[in-house]
Design a protein around this motif. Sequence first.
Motif, PDB file in Angstrom:
ATOM      1  N   ARG A 231      -9.985  -7.885   9.004  1.00 30.25           N
ATOM      2  CA  ARG A 231     -10.769  -7.710   7.768  1.00 30.25           C
ATOM      3  C   ARG A 231      -9.814  -7.533   6.596  1.00 30.25           C
ATOM      4  O   ARG A 231      -8.613  -7.436   6.791  1.00 30.25           O
ATOM      5  CB  ARG A 231     -11.660  -6.482   7.927  1.00 30.25           C
TER       6      ARG A 231
ATOM      7  N   GLY B 279      -7.851  -5.571   3.652  1.00 29.68           N
ATOM      8  CA  GLY B 279      -7.274  -4.235   3.556  1.00 29.68           C
ATOM      9  C   GLY B 279      -7.964  -3.441   2.467  1.00 29.68           C
ATOM     10  O   GLY B 279      -8.536  -3.996   1.528  1.00 29.68           O
ATOM     11  N   ASP B 280      -7.900  -2.152   2.610  1.00 32.20           N
ATOM     12  CA  ASP B 280      -8.451  -1.247   1.612  1.00 32.20           C
ATOM     13  C   ASP B 280      -7.344  -0.232   1.328  1.00 32.20           C
ATOM     14  O   ASP B 280      -7.019   0.558   2.208  1.00 32.20           O
ATOM     15  CB  ASP B 280      -9.691  -0.562   2.188  1.00 32.20           C
TER      16      ASP B 280
ATOM     17  N   TYR C 147      -5.582  -9.748   8.247  1.00 33.85           N
ATOM     18  CA  TYR C 147      -4.726  -8.845   7.462  1.00 33.85           C
ATOM     19  C   TYR C 147      -3.481  -8.569   8.286  1.00 33.85           C
ATOM     20  O   TYR C 147      -3.565  -8.013   9.383  1.00 33.85           O
ATOM     21  CB  TYR C 147      -5.527  -7.556   7.214  1.00 33.85           C
TER      22      TYR C 147
ATOM     23  N   GLU D 196      -5.876  -2.991  -0.485  1.00 34.76           N
ATOM     24  CA  GLU D 196      -5.260  -4.265  -0.899  1.00 34.76           C
ATOM     25  C   GLU D 196      -6.266  -5.334  -1.349  1.00 34.76           C
ATOM     26  O   GLU D 196      -5.912  -6.221  -2.135  1.00 34.76           O
ATOM     27  CB  GLU D 196      -4.387  -4.830   0.237  1.00 34.76           C
TER      28      GLU D 196
ATOM     29  N   ASN E  21      -5.249  -6.446  11.090  1.00 37.42           N
ATOM     30  CA  ASN E  21      -6.640  -6.036  10.950  1.00 37.42           C
ATOM     31  C   ASN E  21      -7.477  -7.290  10.831  1.00 37.42           C
ATOM     32  O   ASN E  21      -7.018  -8.308  10.304  1.00 37.42           O
ATOM     33  CB  ASN E  21      -6.828  -5.148   9.723  1.00 37.42           C
TER      34      ASN E  21
ATOM     35  N   ASP F 187       0.850  -1.195   0.000  1.00 33.08           N
ATOM     36  CA  ASP F 187       0.000   0.000   0.000  1.00 33.08           C
ATOM     37  C   ASP F 187       0.892   1.255   0.000  1.00 33.08           C
ATOM     38  O   ASP F 187       2.087   1.170   0.302  1.00 33.08           O
ATOM     39  CB  ASP F 187      -0.868  -0.044   1.277  1.00 33.08           C
TER      40      ASP F 187
HETATM   41  N1  GLY Z   1      -4.395  -0.510   3.831  1.00 31.13           N
HETATM   42  C1  GLY Z   1      -4.659  -0.143   5.145  1.00 31.13           C
HETATM   43  C2  GLY Z   1      -5.847  -0.754   5.757  1.00 31.13           C
HETATM   44  O1  GLY Z   1      -6.588  -1.463   5.138  1.00 31.13           O
HETATM   45  O2  GLY Z   1      -6.085  -0.514   6.935  1.00 31.13           O
END
Ligand code: GLY
Length: 436
Positions: A292, A294-295, A274, A297, A290, A214
């Motif tokens: 959940r 990734g955002d 994650y 990813e 995390n 990221d």
């Molecule tokens: N890429 C960071 C997140 O999902 O927290």
Amino acid sequence: MKVLVVGTGAREHVICNTLKDDVELFSYMSNINPGISRISEFKQGNESEVDKVAEFAKEKNIDIAFIGPEAPLGKGIVDKLEKEGISCVGPNKNAAKIETDKSFMRKLFEDYNIEGSLVYKVFDNYDDLSAFLDDFDNDVVVKPVGLTGGKGVKIVGDHLKNNEEAKIYAKEVMDNKMGGFSQVIIEERLIGEEFTIQAFCDGENLSPMPAAQDHPHAFEGDKGAITGGMGSYSDKGGLLPFLSQENHDKAVQIMQKTLKAISKEKSPYKGILYGQFMLCSDGPRLIEYNARFGDPEAMNVLPLLKTPMVDICKKIVDGNLTNVEFEDQASVCKYIVPDGYPETEHSGEIIEVDEEAINKLGAQVFYAAVNQKDNNIHLSGSRALGIVAKGKTISEAEAIAEEACQFVKGNVYHRSDVGTDKLVQERVKHMEEILK
Ligand code: GLY
């Protein structure tokens, strides 16, 4: 099979997209996401009001709920849905503590001798904190213990000038109970290259997805504020140009050991784990977990998925996960965000997205924090949409994604350097210097 996806962003849009051809798809989201709304039967509502989500799930006879964001997990959405007889992809409240309680996470590493941790200390008063920092020679990272929507972590050398500023911020975290705890974690600042490994978990076993990297800084050349992530890439073979198979496998092993430890300590962890790692001179070290996807990813790995997502979900729920297959391709995701982001000055403005032109290039659009109103797409204060392309190489995927970005019009910007050969080679060189 009826599947409910909870969540409103690009992460949930890509999850919905991988499920849509094989299931009857439902969604529960706080904003009307233009991508999710056209492929699912949806209800608009706050995803953290878990009783209301459960009511909707019961009314629609949902078989499996897939929980996208961390906030409802922290509120016990899985416990509530399971009580109503609905199976979930997502950990229950106790198992989600791996993300929602960072002091629990660090202690787990100690108690179960999991390698890849770092120097850290949890504080509940300023005097001890101050004395510790006076004696600590390295730069530190200040972290609230609980969830802060990705906005609570501050790093010396990035957001904070020195450890004196770290003291002041750490006091603020404790005094304001940021993240819901009157404690703060101080960690040593690691030097290296960050990478992400996401894994499907069935409580006992995990199946890793391709690694991704990221780009949290707002502007090209890793300048500007730290954001939710401005884009990411993944490579053929599931590794990254600076990440060897050996270090990748070490990271996966850390995650596997963590999974077993959570199961012993709390309860079996079913869902997505994650792992955010820093590749240091002595191997991968865990920055945080995390509970959940990734955002951004999720947008790298899910478009590459070959195994049907619904089969993976069933296996997670039944506890018999086997290997998951991905296309052997690279991917690049570039986030389009409002001008001025992370500030919110363009909130409410309309943007134009020529999806047909984007798709013609071979790229995909995943909508994030935008609102669909009267057939228009309105910006909010946050990231608007991810543009994703696949390719035989990272460069090939990057060129497609970059070209596609021109088909989004409005007061927006993106990082044109994400996935470029120049930036990727800088990462490789950086890692080579560290490993010298
Ligand atoms: N890429 C960071 C997140 O999902 O927290």
